[in-house]
Design an enzyme around this catalytic site. Sequence first.
Site, PDB file in Angstrom:
ATOM      1  N   SER A 123       0.838  -1.212   0.000  1.00 55.31           N
ATOM      2  CA  SER A 123       0.000   0.000   0.000  1.00 55.31           C
ATOM      3  C   SER A 123       0.866   1.252   0.000  1.00 55.31           C
ATOM      4  CB  SER A 123      -0.952   0.008   1.203  1.00 55.31           C
ATOM      5  OG  SER A 123      -0.210  -0.011   2.412  1.00 55.31           O
ATOM      6  N   LYS A 140      -0.344   4.075  17.895  1.00 56.43           N
ATOM      7  CA  LYS A 140       0.936   3.519  18.384  1.00 56.43           C
ATOM      8  C   LYS A 140       0.863   3.293  19.892  1.00 56.43           C
ATOM      9  CE  LYS A 140       3.304   3.223  14.621  1.00 56.43           C
ATOM     10  NZ  LYS A 140       3.655   1.909  14.067  1.00 56.43           N
ATOM     11  N   SER A 144       6.952   4.881  18.211  1.00 53.22           N
ATOM     12  CA  SER A 144       7.407   6.198  17.760  1.00 53.22           C
ATOM     13  C   SER A 144       7.560   7.138  18.938  1.00 53.22           C
ATOM     14  CB  SER A 144       6.348   6.741  16.794  1.00 53.22           C
ATOM     15  OG  SER A 144       6.536   8.118  16.593  1.00 53.22           O
ATOM     16  N   TYR A 186      -2.826   8.676  14.367  1.00 52.25           N
ATOM     17  CA  TYR A 186      -1.628   7.847  14.171  1.00 52.25           C
ATOM     18  C   TYR A 186      -0.921   7.611  15.504  1.00 52.25           C
ATOM     19  CZ  TYR A 186       3.245   6.790  13.196  1.00 52.25           C
ATOM     20  OH  TYR A 186       4.503   6.229  13.228  1.00 52.25           O
TER      21      TYR A 186
END
Length: 340
Positions: A36, A155, A126, A151
């Site tokens: 993707s 995480k 992250s 996002y």
Amino acid sequence: MSSTILVTGGAGYIGSHTVLELLNQGDQVIVVDNLSNASEEALERVKKITGKHVVFFQADILDKAALSQIFKHNQIDAVIHFAGLKAVGESTQIPLTYYHNNVTGTITLCQVMAEYNVKSLVFSSSATVYGDPQALPLLESMPTGLPTNAYGHSKLMIEEILRDLSESDPSWRIVILRYFNPIGAHESGLIGEDPNGIPNNLMPFITQVAVGRRDTLSIFGNDYNTKDGTGVRDYIHVVDLALGHLKALEKLKTDAGVFTYNLGTGVGYSVLEMANTFAEVSGQPIPHQIVDRRPGDIAACYADASAAKNDLGWTAQFDLKRMCKDSWRWQKNNPNGYKD
Ligand code: NAD
Ligand code: UFG
């Protein structure tokens, strides 16, 4: 002794560099990627550089049946899990897609791993999980913050899911790696970062200005409380990051439980320092303009990476000039990324 490592997202930027280092150390590698945000060409280049074979399955980690088939027919020792969607801005537009892909995808992967009794996992987290830092440098023990986007939330959720999983079944061996800002490319110039469309991140934007694909770098704010007013980040060479995964796998051979490490250099550079260092190293001017701050950005973020040093025996080796040099070699040799 060589191991067989399944790498989800192994055709992507960090994944392809890690696959290369795994092959170099003699491991067997199976990549699962739905392409993707990647090209199979990256894996062809890894084969060219290493002279070694990579088994590739174009499959989605949400596809439990496909994953089960892969685990059924291959003896897998450990999984490095890179697969995920990572565009911060996009995650605020399509949060459900991000949660489904990243969170449900990880749950599906872990379910299949448990079914086949493969319980060693390295997960890509992250520095975004710290939110807006209360103090710098960032230590793993500092509170995780409130990420400002889906996002970042995804995480943090995955980290928590993995800790719960380990608590429910202590035979899991999990290393969570919190990456700071990966840049650079393999020194061959054959693999590197190849974002779709307009780059969100600083370094690919700079390299695209340098190669003539974009006119001007927009610097998002020069009124932060930093050395020169522009944002400060801990940039780390992607090869150093890749090598951190190999150290994490070593750790999992001896220790069960969940272990969390920052992977950064511990040094923060400003956006202006990045543009200037890149221009110096590449010999290409980087015209820039100051524009408004980008919503959700923080002033500064850099790691204390001493836990990874003490526990894993890992430290970043490459300095900023080398990072810029390698980013530039990749971009110059492949102005249009893997489409060249
Ligand atoms: P990338 O987009 O280049 O790589 C991710 C790969 O996962 C891509 O190849 C993509 O095709 C694949 N993928 C996505 N969803 C999938 C799915 N459902 N099934 C199978 N494959 C799927 O990104 P990257 O920069 O290499 O990042 C790797 C990981 O590290 C990601 O989890 C990312 O969130 C994390 N991370 C990246 C950074 C960064 O700045 N690059 C920073 C911190 C954390
Ligand atoms: N920046 C610009 N102009 C640009 C792009 C970025 O001035 O065109 C600035 C940003 O404002 C920031 C710095 O450059 O000060 C770095 O920005 P990036 O977008 O490259 O990186 P971020 O630190 O914002 O975010 C990255 C990843 C996230 C990850 C985070 C922490 O994109 O996924 O690092 O690991 F969560």
